[in-house]
Design a protein around this motif. Structure first.
Motif, PDB file in Angstrom:
ATOM      1  N   ALA A 163       0.849  -1.203   0.000  1.00  0.00           N
ATOM      2  CA  ALA A 163       0.000   0.000   0.000  1.00  0.00           C
ATOM      3  C   ALA A 163       0.881   1.248   0.000  1.00  0.00           C
ATOM      4  N   GLY A 194     -11.566   7.435  -1.589  1.00  0.00           N
ATOM      5  CA  GLY A 194     -12.678   6.590  -1.183  1.00  0.00           C
ATOM      6  C   GLY A 194     -13.345   7.137   0.073  1.00  0.00           C
ATOM      7  N   GLY A 222     -11.652  -1.154   5.564  1.00  0.00           N
ATOM      8  CA  GLY A 222     -11.439  -2.502   5.019  1.00  0.00           C
ATOM      9  C   GLY A 222     -12.752  -3.268   4.897  1.00  0.00           C
ATOM     10  N   GLY A 256     -14.657  -2.186   1.872  1.00  0.00           N
ATOM     11  CA  GLY A 256     -13.957  -2.258   0.579  1.00  0.00           C
ATOM     12  C   GLY A 256     -13.504  -0.901   0.073  1.00  0.00           C
ATOM     13  N   ILE A 257     -13.169  -0.011   0.996  1.00  0.00           N
ATOM     14  CA  ILE A 257     -12.687   1.328   0.614  1.00  0.00           C
ATOM     15  C   ILE A 257     -11.187   1.234   0.351  1.00  0.00           C
ATOM     16  N   HIS A 258     -10.771   1.650  -0.841  1.00  0.00           N
ATOM     17  CA  HIS A 258      -9.374   1.433  -1.250  1.00  0.00           C
ATOM     18  C   HIS A 258      -8.438   2.571  -0.862  1.00  0.00           C
ATOM     19  N   SER A 259      -8.983   3.778  -0.733  1.00  0.00           N
ATOM     20  CA  SER A 259      -8.090   4.907  -0.441  1.00  0.00           C
ATOM     21  C   SER A 259      -8.722   5.774   0.634  1.00  0.00           C
ATOM     22  N   ALA A 293      -7.673  -4.511   1.729  1.00  0.00           N
ATOM     23  CA  ALA A 293      -8.510  -3.710   0.817  1.00  0.00           C
ATOM     24  C   ALA A 293      -7.966  -2.298   0.660  1.00  0.00           C
ATOM     25  N   VAL A 294      -7.348  -1.779   1.712  1.00  0.00           N
ATOM     26  CA  VAL A 294      -6.876  -0.384   1.677  1.00  0.00           C
ATOM     27  C   VAL A 294      -5.521  -0.336   0.975  1.00  0.00           C
ATOM     28  N   ARG A 295      -5.490   0.372  -0.148  1.00  0.00           N
ATOM     29  CA  ARG A 295      -4.290   0.420  -0.988  1.00  0.00           C
ATOM     30  C   ARG A 295      -3.557   1.753  -0.888  1.00  0.00           C
ATOM     31  N   GLN A 296      -4.242   2.774  -0.391  1.00  0.00           N
ATOM     32  CA  GLN A 296      -3.624   4.103  -0.362  1.00  0.00           C
ATOM     33  C   GLN A 296      -4.076   4.881   0.871  1.00  0.00           C
TER      34      GLN A 296
END
Ligand code: AR6
Length: 170
Positions: free
Chosen positions: A4, A19, A106, A109-112, A147-150
């Motif tokens: 991430a 997100g 998470g 499903g929120i990525h950022s 799920a969190v990428r950023q």
């Protein structure tokens, strides 16, 4: 390693297209000053209605609402501790805010997501100590929230930005 991205930037959090943005609220969740006031103004009156339905939030926990008129899809409201000198579990409670925000993101499903410097305004938490907890907790917790990428640490002053830059080595 999670892969991430962690970064910091100087910005008004209400302008970030992510997100979710995190709100540094109070336990009533009915708005206030600082970043809370800015988020309520920018999101519009529907936010207050959604917050009313949540019936408050204890210190260290987090709650989710839509972003309404914000560019962010969601708002994660968390309640930081009031600084009382450092011996009232402030550090653990502040870490819990970051951890619970990430876990909530998470689960949805929120990525950022973008964090303000929770508790460092009206609530008086020393800025450098708070930033260490913010970065350390996010780095530790991200591994269990794939799920969190950023994650963006949204700074509202050059001084805060310098602290985060040093901690993130960017
Ligand atoms: N974008 C990003 N960061 C901001 C913004 C913004 N638009 N506005 C302020 N900050 P504070 P707290 C920064 O006081 O200490 C409210 O009344 C600010 O510079 O907003 O957790 C609530 O309702 C500081 O670094 O939150 C509570 O009652 C950080 O956001 C109480 O304040 C947090 O400052 C919460 O106090």
């Amino acid at each position: 390693m999670t892969g991430a991205t962690l970064s910091c930037e100087l910005a008004d959090i209400t302008c970030l297209r992510v997100g979710a943005v995190v709100n540094a609220a109070n336990s009533a969740l009915l708005g206030g000053g600082g970043v809370d006031g800015a988020i309520h103004r920018a999101a519009g009156p529907e936010l207050l209605e959604a917050c009313r339905a949540l019936r408050g939030c204890p210190v260290g926990e987090a709650r989710l609402t839509p972003g309404f008129a914000l560019p962010a899809a969601w708002i994660i409201h968390t309640v930081g501790p009031v600084w009382q000198g450092g011996h009232r579990d402030e550090a653990e409670l502040l870490a819990a805010c970051y951890r619970h925000c990430l876990q909530l993101a998470g689960r949805h499903g929120i990525h950022s997501l973008a964090f303000p410097a929770i508790s460092t305004g009206v609530y008086g938490y020393p800025r450098e100590a708070a930033a260490r907890i913010a970065v350390g907790t996010v780095q530790t917790c991200l591994a269990s929230v794939p799920a969190v990428r950023q994650v963006i640490f949204c700074c509202f002053s050059e001084a805060d930005l310098a602290i985060y830059r040093e901690l993130l080595a960017v």
